[in-house]
Design an enzyme around this catalytic site. Structure first.
Site, PDB file in Angstrom:
ATOM      1  N   THR A  55       0.864  -1.174   0.000  1.00 43.10           N
ATOM      2  CA  THR A  55       0.000   0.000   0.000  1.00 43.10           C
ATOM      3  C   THR A  55       0.902   1.224   0.000  1.00 43.10           C
ATOM      4  O   THR A  55       1.944   1.223   0.659  1.00 43.10           O
ATOM      5  CB  THR A  55      -0.924   0.025   1.235  1.00 43.10           C
ATOM      6  OG1 THR A  55      -0.127   0.001   2.430  1.00 43.10           O
ATOM      7  CG2 THR A  55      -1.864  -1.171   1.248  1.00 43.10           C
ATOM      8  N   HIS A  56       0.545   2.251  -0.775  1.00 46.28           N
ATOM      9  CA  HIS A  56       1.409   3.434  -0.965  1.00 46.28           C
ATOM     10  C   HIS A  56       2.752   3.047  -1.578  1.00 46.28           C
ATOM     11  O   HIS A  56       3.754   3.736  -1.365  1.00 46.28           O
ATOM     12  CB  HIS A  56       1.638   4.172   0.357  1.00 46.28           C
ATOM     13  CG  HIS A  56       0.389   4.610   1.045  1.00 46.28           C
ATOM     14  ND1 HIS A  56      -0.189   5.840   0.838  1.00 46.28           N
ATOM     15  CD2 HIS A  56      -0.418   3.962   1.935  1.00 46.28           C
ATOM     16  CE1 HIS A  56      -1.283   5.949   1.569  1.00 46.28           C
ATOM     17  NE2 HIS A  56      -1.450   4.817   2.242  1.00 46.28           N
ATOM     18  N   LYS A  58      18.983  -5.204 -22.504  1.00 48.39           N
ATOM     19  CA  LYS A  58      17.848  -4.600 -21.793  1.00 48.39           C
ATOM     20  C   LYS A  58      16.542  -5.037 -22.456  1.00 48.39           C
ATOM     21  O   LYS A  58      16.400  -5.003 -23.682  1.00 48.39           O
ATOM     22  CB  LYS A  58      17.958  -3.081 -21.821  1.00 48.39           C
ATOM     23  CG  LYS A  58      16.991  -2.367 -20.875  1.00 48.39           C
ATOM     24  CD  LYS A  58      17.327  -0.870 -20.838  1.00 48.39           C
ATOM     25  CE  LYS A  58      16.532  -0.165 -19.757  1.00 48.39           C
ATOM     26  NZ  LYS A  58      15.104  -0.123 -20.068  1.00 48.39           N
ATOM     27  N   SER A  90      16.457  -1.502 -25.823  1.00 45.98           N
ATOM     28  CA  SER A  90      17.247  -0.282 -25.908  1.00 45.98           C
ATOM     29  C   SER A  90      18.105  -0.298 -27.158  1.00 45.98           C
ATOM     30  O   SER A  90      18.594  -1.349 -27.577  1.00 45.98           O
ATOM     31  CB  SER A  90      18.150  -0.141 -24.676  1.00 45.98           C
ATOM     32  OG  SER A  90      19.033   0.952 -24.817  1.00 45.98           O
ATOM     33  N   GLU A 124       3.141  -1.285 -21.388  1.00 50.42           N
ATOM     34  CA  GLU A 124       3.302   0.109 -21.782  1.00 50.42           C
ATOM     35  C   GLU A 124       2.345   0.484 -22.905  1.00 50.42           C
ATOM     36  O   GLU A 124       1.724   1.559 -22.885  1.00 50.42           O
ATOM     37  CB  GLU A 124       4.749   0.362 -22.215  1.00 50.42           C
ATOM     38  CG  GLU A 124       5.733   0.369 -21.050  1.00 50.42           C
ATOM     39  CD  GLU A 124       7.175   0.492 -21.486  1.00 50.42           C
ATOM     40  OE1 GLU A 124       8.034   0.664 -20.612  1.00 50.42           O
ATOM     41  OE2 GLU A 124       7.453   0.405 -22.711  1.00 50.42           O
TER      42      GLU A 124
END
Length: 462
Positions: A183-184, A320, A314, A327
């Site tokens: 949470t948070h 990567k 990348s 996304e």
């Protein structure tokens, strides 16, 4: 390069030149000349549904004795070619046009009239025959409703259900995998990965329920209202015959609106369904962002899961790999939320008896449906179905989670629990080790009280 050939066409405003091979005529050409604004044209789903509307209108007019059978037959044949996408290149009008969509309605009338004339060997008139018992003011709002209903039922609902089914498979696999809740974005009490996925699944199911409820209003059509809602120039039974014919042709249950004025003056049902699509977009954004966080790393992030490696991440950093599907889905969600804002503003443009932003409502609504359907399938197939769980990483974080001390509150109290948590965190030790020193509880008692699996029980009912 060969010089383009033209022919002369005439309408009530006079004569103008139209490409010789165009199936449309003067009114379409005027719109092409007037609106070179975006290069965006009405979507395939809209043109398909406009063809279905013209078939249903011709069928209704023939049944009511207003249109000769031979003319109705060639109209239906020609309009069916439009439905099947055989003439999409002859629908060139920009989305940003007259607010009633009159240009697009006349575009369909002219194309179908030219095709029907060729089939019949005699003149079939775009206004007198194709547009009989109709106005652009009821045809375009009707087509917005029809196209949205069909695209939702044929594309969006199956796609979201596919994502739900994929989640159900993963829930069964991961129901016993205990992880740190958050949470948070901060460590919290443990949950199972299955519970996390069940939450996503139930959010999506709720979205489908909301969409289904909205379809009951979206499937009510204003066709038969003609110019202002009074039904001028349409048979009193036209709306009923029209929806019967459209239901038979489309295999989707449509019905006439109780108040035809509402369907012309407002776009409330389109605004409502857009709001439901926005809610689905918000859900997909939440799921996508959760996946991105869980996948983050792989070394310096959470690293709880590894999404399928789909492409290099990348142009400069070898090795990567990025969470490209979540996304992309997040961007879809942003677009749909923006589309909803446009539709909301456009829905406010019902001036007296007619909304005058109909084309942009239709365009944005269908784009949202298409994007959400495609994104849901990609999220299911290229992210949800294949992500790998890093059990060791999850277990390591769970064992060191000082928030587990919450389970001791009822035994030792909040203050002592906070002291144990702070000491465990500061010294990098487990809660059990520190609690053994700071309480009278035995190791066995602490293991029972702090068993992460037991702490996950509850929260979901059948």
């Amino acid at each position: 390069m060969a010089k383009k050939q033209f022919r002369s066409e005439r309408d009530s405003m006079g004569e103008l030149q139209v490409p010789a091979d165009a199936l449309y005529a003067a009114q379409t050409q005027r719109a092409v000349n007037n609106f070179p604004i975006s290069g965006l044209v009405m979507p395939r789903g809209f043109i398909r549904s406009l063809g279905l509307v013209k078939i249903a209108c011709a069928t209704a007019n023939e049944k009511l004795g207003l249109l000769e059978k031979n003319i109705a037959d060639v109209i239906c044949t020609a309009a069916n070619d439009v439905v099947e996408g055989k003439h999409d290149q002859h629908f060139p009008i920009d989305v940003f046009q007259t607010g009633s969509g009159t240009s697009t309605n006349m575009n369909a009338n002219e194309v179908i009239a030219n095709l029907a004339t060729e089939l019949l060997g005699d003149t079939v008139h775009p206004n007198d025959h194709i547009n009989m018992s109709q106005s652009s003011n009821d045809v375009i709002p009707t087509t917005i409703h029809v196209s949205a209903c069909l695209e939702i039922s044929e594309q969006l609902q199956p796609a979201v259900q596919h994502l739900i089914t994929t989640l159900e498979i993963r829930i069964k696999e991961l129901d016993k995998t205990v992880k740190t809740g958050r949470t948070h974005l901060m460590d919290a009490m443990p949950i199972t990965l299955g519970q996390e996925l069940q939450t996503w699944k139930d959010q999506l199911s709720d979205n489908l329920d909301r969409i289904e409820q909205s379809l009951t209003r979206l499937s009510a059509l204003p066709q038969g209202g003609t110019a202002v809602g009074t039904g001028i120039n349409a048979h009193p039974e036209f709306a009923i015959q029209f929806t019967k014919a459209l239901t038979e042709k489309s295999a989707f249950a449509f019905k006439p609106m109780k108040n035809l004025f509402v369907g012309l003056a407002s776009q409330d049902s389109a605004v409502e369904i857009s709001g439901q699509l926005k809610t689905l977009a918000v859900t997909l954004m939440k799921i996508s962002n959760d996946l991105r966080w869980m996948n983050s790393g792989p070394l310096a992030g959470l690293g709880e899961i590894a999404l399928p490696a789909l492409q290099p991440g990348s142009s400069i950093m070898p090795g990567k790999v990025n969470p490209v599907i979540p996304e992309a889905v997040a961007m879809v969600a942003a677009q749909v939320i923006g589309n909803d804002t446009t539709i909301t503003i456009a829905g406010q443009s019902g001036n007296f008896q007619l909304n005058v932003m109909l084309p942009v409502i239709g365009y944005n609504l269908l784009q949202s449906i298409e994007l959400l359907a495609n994104a849901s399938r990609q999220l299911a197939d290229k992210a949800m179905a294949g992500f790998h769980v890093n059990d060791e990483r999850i277990r390591e974080a769970l064992d060191r989670n000082p928030i587990l001390v919450t389970a001791l509150n009822r035994v030792i109290g909040y203050e002592k629990g906070a002291a144990i948590a702070k000491k465990a965190y500061a010294e990098g030790r487990s809660v059990i080790d520190v609690a053994t020193e700071m309480t009278d509880l035995s190791v066995d008692e602490l293991k029972q009280l702090l068993d992460p699996a037991k702490l996950t029980q509850g929260g979901i009912s059948e």
